[in-house]
Every structure is written in structure tokens, then in C-alpha cells.
Scaffold this motif. Structure first.
Motif, PDB file in Angstrom:
ATOM      1  N   ASP A 141       0.846  -1.195   0.000  1.00  0.00           N
ATOM      2  CA  ASP A 141       0.000   0.000   0.000  1.00  0.00           C
ATOM      3  C   ASP A 141       0.886   1.252   0.000  1.00  0.00           C
ATOM      4  O   ASP A 141       1.626   1.490   0.955  1.00  0.00           O
ATOM      5  N   PRO A 142       0.834   2.039  -1.086  1.00  0.00           N
ATOM      6  CA  PRO A 142       1.726   3.204  -1.163  1.00  0.00           C
ATOM      7  C   PRO A 142       1.444   4.242  -0.076  1.00  0.00           C
ATOM      8  O   PRO A 142       2.283   5.105   0.198  1.00  0.00           O
ATOM      9  N   ALA A 143       0.294   4.144   0.566  1.00  0.00           N
ATOM     10  CA  ALA A 143      -0.025   5.086   1.640  1.00  0.00           C
ATOM     11  C   ALA A 143       0.728   4.742   2.930  1.00  0.00           C
ATOM     12  O   ALA A 143       0.789   5.549   3.849  1.00  0.00           O
ATOM     13  N   VAL A 144       1.279   3.526   2.986  1.00  0.00           N
ATOM     14  CA  VAL A 144       2.000   3.124   4.205  1.00  0.00           C
ATOM     15  C   VAL A 144       3.476   3.474   4.050  1.00  0.00           C
ATOM     16  O   VAL A 144       4.104   3.132   3.042  1.00  0.00           O
ATOM     17  N   ASP A 145       4.016   4.148   5.046  1.00  0.00           N
ATOM     18  CA  ASP A 145       5.421   4.537   5.050  1.00  0.00           C
ATOM     19  C   ASP A 145       6.301   3.295   4.874  1.00  0.00           C
ATOM     20  O   ASP A 145       6.032   2.243   5.464  1.00  0.00           O
ATOM     21  N   ILE A 146       7.358   3.420   4.086  1.00  0.00           N
ATOM     22  CA  ILE A 146       8.188   2.238   3.784  1.00  0.00           C
ATOM     23  C   ILE A 146       8.763   1.600   5.044  1.00  0.00           C
ATOM     24  O   ILE A 146       8.957   0.391   5.102  1.00  0.00           O
ATOM     25  N   SER A 151       5.598  -3.979   9.836  1.00  0.00           N
ATOM     26  CA  SER A 151       4.711  -4.060  11.009  1.00  0.00           C
ATOM     27  C   SER A 151       3.247  -4.025  10.570  1.00  0.00           C
ATOM     28  O   SER A 151       2.396  -4.731  11.124  1.00  0.00           O
ATOM     29  N   CYS A 152       2.959  -3.237   9.548  1.00  0.00           N
ATOM     30  CA  CYS A 152       1.593  -3.186   9.018  1.00  0.00           C
ATOM     31  C   CYS A 152       1.168  -4.535   8.431  1.00  0.00           C
ATOM     32  O   CYS A 152       0.012  -4.969   8.578  1.00  0.00           O
ATOM     33  N   PHE A 153       2.121  -5.209   7.781  1.00  0.00           N
ATOM     34  CA  PHE A 153       1.832  -6.518   7.189  1.00  0.00           C
ATOM     35  C   PHE A 153       1.437  -7.538   8.261  1.00  0.00           C
ATOM     36  O   PHE A 153       0.575  -8.392   8.035  1.00  0.00           O
ATOM     37  N   ILE A 154       2.068  -7.441   9.412  1.00  0.00           N
ATOM     38  CA  ILE A 154       1.736  -8.382  10.497  1.00  0.00           C
ATOM     39  C   ILE A 154       0.249  -8.243  10.838  1.00  0.00           C
ATOM     40  O   ILE A 154      -0.475  -9.245  10.909  1.00  0.00           O
ATOM     41  N   ASP A 155      -0.184  -7.025  11.038  1.00  0.00           N
ATOM     42  CA  ASP A 155      -1.573  -6.799  11.467  1.00  0.00           C
ATOM     43  C   ASP A 155      -2.568  -7.114  10.355  1.00  0.00           C
ATOM     44  O   ASP A 155      -3.586  -7.748  10.581  1.00  0.00           O
ATOM     45  N   ARG A 156      -2.244  -6.664   9.145  1.00  0.00           N
ATOM     46  CA  ARG A 156      -3.236  -6.786   8.064  1.00  0.00           C
ATOM     47  C   ARG A 156      -3.276  -8.179   7.439  1.00  0.00           C
ATOM     48  O   ARG A 156      -4.335  -8.608   6.986  1.00  0.00           O
TER      49      ARG A 156
END
Ligand code: NCD
Ligand code: ZN
Length: 344
Positions: A141-146, A151-156
């Protein structure tokens, strides 16, 4: 001189490429490691068992004579991977698992998976057949900071997936963050992780040390010091969920030193030596052997190797480049010092 003999190690995450590059890089790995999990992100990707077996033969044919090395193959999952391919992969005996690249996450991942929910039947069959899922754990997701993509992948994606498929073995590849370390430590049995040398040795400041450093650019990108400390704590603590995976990823100099450079660090020339440095810095050299030669095999349910490898505390300098045809490959620590060496 300090000498350290360990059981022969394995590399649980490796890019060998193909053709002339394969021939150039394979000897470095085969000299050190008895086995390696070979990533399938060739162009075109290794999406079928037939392709994986043919690639395996090309790897074996490229081995220097007299060197014993076993490539453990993986399939590249796409939105269209058929369930029957999992049956073929399991029946082949040569395919260890399947790699999940979120589409667009990294080098040669354009054909990767756009929505993991499309693969429910495939993951179910992998679980039944005992194939492992190797995960590149970053959202695209380009809206997520690189720096937050892992960490975002873990949750999503990852945590829900691990709970949906309760007996699927999952390796969270090349973990780079404190969040990932904490997740893996607390996850259900059957969840492990590989860690690269660069993420143990460097933080993101290294990318901009005196100027931009394309040869230190890899994905997932280097993170902050607190993340590196968490990774170092995980390996120093001897947690069996964490094991060696270099993610050595060769790209020609011309592909790295350019306006839009490729992600990937070549480290196979010092693939065990760099970890010895880390464990020495941590005062945990006695823990190197399990990390490099024990925990990964145990996780995958494979026997530990029988041979040994001897390391010496002997500084050496990797060359500015290794020949590639065409071009040149700039190794990690080119022209600088590595403090451990493999005994001749
Ligand atoms: C890898 C490559 O070059 O194939 N690059 C990298 O930065 N690690 C792909 C990958 O493992 O993400
Ligand atoms: Zn990789």
C-alpha cells in the motif's frame, strides 16, 4: 588465533539467479552451506514444479566439482496457482515450500499475490501436504510509510493468516523490526523467521553515511537502531524460532549504481563470517551454531548436517568487485574488513 568449528550451516533464504550469474555466485554459498532454500523470483518466476525441478538441475550442474550442496526449492505463488500444483510440488520431494510475494513488494514480484484471500484453497492444501509458506512480509500500500510496511503486514495479513491456517508452517522471511520479533516470539507453534546479516549489523543510518549507499539498499529496507537491537536480542537469546537466512541477492553493479537502483545485497562471499562477527559482538559465539546449523533444520523437520565448518578469527578484505558476465558484482563490505574467515 581463535578458531571455531561448527556443524556445517544452512542458508534458509537465498537468491541464486540463473545462467552466468548462478555460476558466478553459487560457489560462495556451496563452500559454506550444505543446503539453501532457493528463492523462486527469477524472470519469469518459478511458478510450477516442472520449472522448479529444471532450475534445481541447473543449480546442480553449476556446482564446482566435488562440492556437496543441496538446493531446497520453492514455488512462487501467484493469484492463479492451482491447488494441483501443490500436490505436484509435494510429490516431487524437491520442493520445500511456496513463497508469498505481495505483488510489487520487491525485486521480480510483479507476478506475486494481489490478495491472499484468493489463495485459501492453496494454503489449505500446503498445510495438508506439509509444504511451508515463506513470506515476504511487507504491505505494498503506497499510503504506508516504507519503514512501517513490515509491522503493518503483520496486522493486516500475517497474523490473520496464521490464525486461519492453524497447522500451516510459516516462515516470516528476513525480519527487520522489533514488531516482527515480538510477533514471532508470541505466535503459535509453527511460525519461524529468518534474519539477514545486514539487518543484524546495520541500521538505516548506514544507507546515508556520507552520501547515498546503493549497495546497502535491500528490501525490507534497513530499519532503526531499536529494531536492530531487537533482532540482536532474538539471536543472542538463542530462541529457536529465529534462524539464518542471508537473503544474499546479487545484482550487477550497473543495476545498483543507477538512477533507480535494484534492491538486494550480495553477501554470499561472507555468508557465515558476517554472522560470526555479530555473535562475537554480542558475546554469544557459542550460540552461532544453533542459529546457523540447528534451528532452521529443526523447524523444517530436516536432519541437521553431519559435516563441520571451521572459522578463524582472521581479518580479510572482500575485493571491490567479483566478475560477472557481463559486468561486476559489488559484495557487502567491498574493500573493507571482515573479521572472521572460513578455514581453507
Ligand atoms: C531480493 C532480490 O533481489 O531478489 N532483494 C532484496 O532486497 N532482498 C528480493 C527480496 O528478497 O526481497
Ligand atoms: Zn530475498
Amino acid at each position: 588465533m581463535q578458531v571455531l568449528t561448527i556443524r556445517r550451516p544452512d542458508d534458509w533464504h537465498l537468491h541464486l539467479r540463473d545462467g552466468a550469474t548462478l555460476a558466478a555466485v553459487l560457489p560462495f554459498t556451496a563452500r559454506r552451506f550444505a543446503r539453501a532454500v532457493v528463492m523462486p523470483n527469477l524472470s519469469p518466476p518459478v511458478t510450477t514444479t516442472t520449472m522448479a525441478l529444471a532450475y534445481r538441475q541447473r543449480i546442480l550442474a553449476a556446482l564446482p566439482s566435488g562440492v556437496e550442496f543441496t538446493p531446497l526449492m520453492t514455488l512462487y505463488l501467484t493469484d492463479d496457482t492451482p491447488v494441483e500444483e501443490i500436490d505436484r510440488a509435494a510429490a516431487s520431494g524437491a520442493v520445500l515450500g511456496c513463497k508469498l510475494y505481495p505483488a510489487g513488494a520487491t525485486t521480480h514480484s510483479a507476478a506475486g499475490v494481489t490478495d491472499i484471500r484468493r489463495l485459501d484453497a492453496v494454503l489449505e492444501r500446503m498445510s495438508e501436504r506439509g509444504l511451508t509458506l515463506q513470506v515476504h512480509g511487507e504491505v505494498t500500500d503506497p499510503a504506508v510509510d516504507i519503514f512501517d510496511r513490515e509491522s503493518c503486514f503483520i496486522d493486516r495479513v500475517l497474523a490473520p493468516l496464521v490464525e486461519r491456517f492453524t497447522s500451516l508452517r510459516v516462515v516470516f522471511e528476513h525480519v527487520t523490526t522489533r514488531a516482527a520479533v515480538e510477533y514471532v516470539c508470541a505466535a503459535r507453534p509453527g511460525v519461524g523467521a529468518t534474519i539477514t546479516p545486514q539487518h543484524l549489523l546495520l541500521n538505516r543510518n548506514a544507507l546515508f553515511q556520507g552520501g547515498i549507499r546503493p549497495h546497502l539498499y535491500c528490501l525490507p529496507v534497513l530499519k532503526r537502531e531499536a529494531d536492530r537491537e531487537a533482532l540482536r536480542g532474538a539471536v543472542a537469546g538463542g530462541n529457536p524460532r529465529f534462524f539464518l537466512g542471508t537473503d544474499s541477492a546479487p545484482h550487477a553493479r550497473s543495476q545498483k549504481e543507477t538512477a533507480c537502483g535494484c534492491a538486494g545485497i550480495f553477501s554470499a562471499h561472507a555468508g557465515i563470517e558476517l554472522y560470526a562477527e555479530v555473535f562475537e559482538e554480542l558475546g554469544a559465539l557459542a550460540k552461532l551454531e544453533d542459529f546457523a546449523s540447528g534451528f532452521g533444520a529443526d523447524f523444517y523437520g530436516l536432519p541437521r548436517n553431519r559435516g563441520t565448518l571451521t572459522l578463524e578469527r582472521q581479518a580479510w578484505t572482500p575485493p571491490p568487485g567479483y566478475p560477472l558476465s557481463p559486468g561486476e558484482l559489488v559484495p557487502f563490505r567491498a574493500g573493507e574488513s571482515v573479521s572472521w574467515a572460513v578455514q581453507a
